[in-house]
Design a protein around this motif. Structure first.
Motif, PDB file in Angstrom:
ATOM      1  N   ASP A 139       0.691  -1.094  -0.106  1.00  0.00           N
ATOM      2  CA  ASP A 139       0.100  -0.060   0.102  1.00  0.00           C
ATOM      3  C   ASP A 139       0.713   1.249   0.017  1.00  0.00           C
TER       4      ASP A 139
ATOM      5  N   ASN B 222      -0.553  -0.965  -5.088  1.00  0.00           N
ATOM      6  CA  ASN B 222       0.004  -2.234  -4.884  1.00  0.00           C
ATOM      7  C   ASN B 222       1.307  -2.457  -5.470  1.00  0.00           C
TER       8      ASN B 222
ATOM      9  N   THR C 180      -5.147  -7.439  -2.983  1.00  0.00           N
ATOM     10  CA  THR C 180      -4.727  -6.311  -1.870  1.00  0.00           C
ATOM     11  C   THR C 180      -5.700  -6.455  -0.821  1.00  0.00           C
TER      12      THR C 180
ATOM     13  N   THR D  56      -7.816  -4.621   1.929  1.00  0.00           N
ATOM     14  CA  THR D  56      -8.341  -3.197   2.193  1.00  0.00           C
ATOM     15  C   THR D  56      -9.210  -3.453   3.760  1.00  0.00           C
TER      16      THR D  56
ATOM     17  N   ASN E  31      -3.668  -1.785   7.442  1.00  0.00           N
ATOM     18  CA  ASN E  31      -5.050  -1.870   7.055  1.00  0.00           C
ATOM     19  C   ASN E  31      -5.968  -2.942   7.653  1.00  0.00           C
TER      20      ASN E  31
END
Length: 680
Positions: free
Chosen positions: A456, A461, A467, A469, A557
Motif C-alpha cells: 500500500d 499495490n 490487496t 483493504t 489496513n
C-alpha cells in the motif's frame, strides 16, 4: 469472428437442392473418425460419400461399392467424381498443396488442424480460396462448442469480474509408438518441407485455438506477440513440453502450458481468470466449471459438427464456425514455433520412463503438474520460473565474491503486471552454490527472491497479488498494481573482486505509469570467510511531488499480524528448517518481535545453509516471519500503522544478511556480527 458472405453462385444454388457429394482424402488415423461421421450423415440423408483417396486403401468392406477409391488426390481430381466438398485428413505438410488443388478444382474444403505448416502457406491457401469463391473450414472441432458463446456472455455480464488473463492447460502422455506411427510424426521439417508437429501445433492444438478464441484473437492481426519456450523429453525434433505466451492486440494475455509427458492423461482445459472467479472449459467434454466466492457450478453444452456447419454455409450462406481466415491467430502461433530455435532437450535426470515396449513406454517430466500450474498462475515461462531443466533466465548482472557468483540481479521486466514488476535478486547462493531464494512459487507467484516491496503506497499495490483493504476486511483483486523500474545505476567493485556496490535510483510508478516515489537503493556485498559472505541493503523512499505519501501494509489496513512490506526474502523449501533469534525460536514466538538479528537454517537443494538477518542498531521494525505456510523473512516497515514519506524527509531502512554454507549456531552468529560491527 469473421463472417463470410459469398455471392450465391449456380454451384451453391444446386448445392442447396442436391445432397452434397463428399470426397475424403486420408482414411486412416483421424480419417477413420471422418468415415464414421460421414456414415452418420449418410444415414440421415445429409451427404453422399462418393470417393476416397489414400495410398493405403481402406480394408475391403469398409466402404460401399459405389465409393470410388484412388491412391491420391490427383487421381481423384482427374477422375472427376463430382465431389462438392473435399475433406483433408492427411499429414500436416500436405494440407496446403492438397487444399490449393481442391480449391482450384472448384471444391469447398474441410482441412484438419493445423490447416497449414507456415504463415506463407496460410496466405497462399487463403488467396486461392478467395480467388475461386470457395469455403475452407478448419477442423478445430472445439470451436463448434455451444459453451464458447455462453462463456463470452458470462464474461461480458461480469460474472467473474475483470478478466486477469486466459490460460490453456493440457497434460497428456504419448508413447514412443505415437512418434513412430509415421515419418512426419515428431518432425519440424521432413525432406526439406515444414511439418511443425508438436504439442501446441498438433496434439493439443485445440487448447491453443480455443484459448485464442476466448481471448478474442481470430485473425493474424489480433495477435501482438508470441513468446515460445519449447522443450522435449522424447527422442524427437518437435516440442512435447512447452509454454507459449500470446499477447493479443486488445491487451489480453493467453498462457498455454502444455505437455505430452504427464504422469497420467487429464482432460485439457481453457480457463478465463477473473477478479471474482474463474470459468473453466473442459473442451473435449463441452463442460464448463464456474467458480466464484458463492461456490461452484457445472454446466454442459452441445456442439455443432463442423462438417454440418460447412454444409449449412454452402446451402444458406451461414457463417463458418472455423473459417480459414479465423485461424490466422493460431497460424501466427504456429509460425512463432516454426521460426523458434529447436526445442531444448530436457536433461534425463529430470525424466523418468514408465511402461515397457514402444506401445507403452512414455516419459514423465518430474513435477510437471506443479510446474504447469505455476506457469499458469504466474503467466510465466519455464525460463522465467527458473525450472532447473529450462534454459537459464539471463541476468541483468551477476554479483560475485572472489569469482563465485552469489546472486543474479533481475530487473523484473518479465513479471506479469498483477505481480507488481520490480527488480530483485534471484537466485541468491552460498559461496558453494546453494540457492537460498525462491521466486514465483506456486503458493505466492508474486514473491520474487530478495528485494523491496510494499502493498500500500498511497493506495497502489507494489507487492503483487490481491490487496487487503480495511473496507473489505479481506484480500480482493483491484486494478491497483504498480511497477518499480531502474532509472539510473552505478556498479563498482573493489578488494580484488571480494567486494561490490550497486547504487541505483528507482521509480515507483502507479498503474498508469505516473511516478509516486523515487527510491535511492544501495546493495553492497563482500566476502567474510571461506564459507560466508555478506549482503547489505540500504534504501530510501521519497515522494515524487510536494505531497506526503503513506506507506502501508495489510497490517496497517486491519489484517492482524499481517504487517509485511519493505525488505522481504523468499526462501525455497528446505528440510529441517529452523528459525530463531537470541531470545526465542519458531514462527509463533518470533513473528512480530523486535530483535537485533534473526537466523534461518536448513538443508536446501544442494546442501545445508544458514541465513542471518541483522537489523541496524536502534531499529524498531518487527520481523515478519513465515515458516509453516511458506518460508519467508522480512522487516516490517509498517507493522500495524502506516509510515509517511515526507518531501525532503525520506523513509530509510537498512538490513544486512550473512549467507553461510553449513549450519551455524547462535554463538557463531553473534561472533560473526561482533566481528563485522554494526551493519549500519
Amino acid at each position: 469472428m469473421t463472417t463470410q458472405h459469398l455471392p450465391e453462385s449456380p454451384y451453391q444454388q444446386a448445392a442447396s437442392r442436391a445432397i452434397p457429394r463428399i470426397a475424403l482424402v486420408g482414411v486412416h488415423g483421424f480419417g477413420e473418425r471422418h468415415l464414421a461421421n460421414l456414415a452418420r450423415l449418410e444415414k440421415a440423408g445429409a451427404v453422399e460419400l462418393v470417393a476416397v483417396a489414400d495410398p493405403n486403401p481402406p480394408s475391403p468392406g469398409t466402404l460401399a461399392g459405389s465409393v470410388a477409391v484412388f491412391a491420391d488426390l490427383d487421381g481423384l481430381l482427374a477422375a472427376r467424381p463430382g465431389a462438392d466438398v473435399v475433406i483433408l485428413a492427411t499429414p500436416i505438410q500436405t494440407h496446403a498443396p492438397l487444399a490449393i488443388a481442391a480449391l482450384q478444382a472448384g471444391m469447398d474444403v474441410y482441412v484438419e488442424k493445423p490447416p497449414v505448416a507456415s504463415m506463407a502457406q496460410f496466405e497462399q491457401v487463403l488467396a486461392v480460396a478467395r480467388e475461386n469463391g470457395r469455403l475452407v473450414q478448419v477442423g478445430f472441432q472445439s470451436l463448434g462448442s455451444h459453451a464458447l458463446p455462453a462463456i463470452r456472455e458470462m464474461v461480458a455480464a461480469g460474472d467473474i469480474g475483470t478478466v486477469l488473463g486466459i490460460s490453456a492447460t493440457g497434460q497428456w502422455l504419448r508413447t514412443k509408438a505415437y512418434f513412430k506411427r509415421s515419418r512426419w510424426a515428431g518432425k519440424r521439417r521432413l525432406d526439406g518441407t515444414d511439418v511443425v508437429d508438436g504439442v501446441a501445433t498438433n496434439a493439443l492444438a485445440h487448447a491453443v485455438a480455443t484459448g485464442l478464441f476466448l481471448a478474442g484473437a481470430h485473425t493474424r492481426t489480433d495477435v501482438a506477440s508470441v513468446e515460445t519456450d519449447l522443450y522435449r523429453a522424447h527422442d524427437t525434433e518437435s516440442d512435447d513440453t512447452s509454454v507459449l505466451r500470446v499477447r493479443t492486440a486488445n491487451g489480453g494475455t493467453l498462457l498455454c502450458a502444455l505437455t505430452l509427458c504427464a504422469p497420467e492423461q487429464l482432460d485439457p482445459t481453457v480457463t478465463v481468470h477473473g477478479t471474482l472467479g474463474d470459468i473453466t472449459l473442459f473442451y473435449t467434454q463441452d463442460e464448463v466449471l464456474i467458480t466464484t466466492p458463492d461456490g461452484e457450478r457445472r454446466e454442459a453444452y452441445g456442439r455443432t459438427d463442423l462438417l454440418e456447419n460447412l454444409l449449412d454455409a454452402r446451402a444458406t450462406g451461414a457463417p463458418l464456425l472455423c473459417a480459414l481466415e479465423d485461424t490466422g491467430a493460431f497460424t501466427g502461433v504456429l509460425e512463432a514455433i516454426r521460426t523458434s530455435p529447436a526445442p531444448a532437450r530436457i536433461s534425463p535426470e529430470f525424466v523418468s520412463w514408465e511402461g515397457g515396449g514402444d506401445a507403452a513406454a512414455h516419459p514423465v517430466v518430474r513435477d510437471i503438474t506443479n510446474l504447469l500450474e505455476r506457469a499458469v498462475k504466474a503467466q510465466g515461462t519455464f525460463v522465467e520460473l527458473g525450472v532447473p531443466w529450462a534454459r537459464p533466465l539471463p541476468a541483468v548482472r551477476t554479483l560475485t565474491v572472489g569469482g563465485h557468483p552469489v546472486a543474479d540481479y533481475q530487473d523484473g521486466s518479465h513479471v506479469r503486471a498483477v505481480s507488481s514488476p520490480r527488480p530483485y535478486l534471484h537466485p541468491v547462493r552460498t559461496l558453494s552454490g546453494v540457492a537460498v531464494t525462491d521466486h514465483m512459487p506456486l503458493d505466492h507467484v508474486w514473491h520474487l527472491g530478495a528485494g523491496v516491496a510494499l502493498q500500500d503506497v498511497g493506495g497502489v499495490n507494489f507487492w503483487g497479488g490481491r490487496t487487503y483493504t480495511r473496507e473489505a476486511g479481506e484480500y480482493v483483486w483491484r486494478p491497483d498494481h504498480g511497477s518499480i523500474t531502474v532509472t539510473a545505476s552505478h556498479l563498482t567493485r573493489a578488494g580484488s573482486g571480494q567486494e561490490g556496490r550497486l547504487q541505483e535510483t528507482l521509480a515507483w510508478n502507479g498503474p498508469d505509469g505516473t511516478p509516486i516515489l523515487v527510491e535511492d537503493r544501495t546493495w553492497k556485498w563482500s566476502g567474510v570467510a571461506p564459507s560466508i559472505w555478506r549482503l547489505s541493503l540500504d534504501f530510501a523512499l521519497s515522494p515524487v511531488g510536494s505531497k506526503p505519501v503513506s506507506l502501508g501494509s495489510p497490517g496497517s489496513n486491519g489484517r492482524y499480524e499481517g504487517g509485511y512490506g519493505g525488505f522481504f526474502w523468499r526462501l525455497p523449501e528446505c528440510r529441517d528448517a529452523a528459525v530463531w533469534t537470541a531470545s526465542g525460536a519458531g514462527e509463533a514466538e518470533i513473528h512480530g518481535s523486535v530483535t537485533p538479528w534473526l537466523a534461518w537454517s536448513g538443508t536446501f537443494d544442494g546442501g545445508p545453509a544458514t541465513l542471518a538477518f541483522v537489523a541496524p542498531e536502534r531499529c524498531t521494525d518487527p520481523w515478519f516471519v513465515r515458516a509453516e505456510g511458506y518460508p519467508g523473512v522480512g522487516q516490517s516497515l509498517a507493522w500495524d500503522s502506516p509510515v509517511t514519506a515526507e518531501p525532503g524527509s525520506p523513509v530509510r531502512r537498512q538490513v544486512t544478511v550473512f549467507v553461510a554454507d553449513g549450519i551455524l549456531a547462535t554463538a557463531d552468529i553473534e561472533r560473526l556480527i561482533n566481528q563485522q560491527g554494526d551493519p549500519s
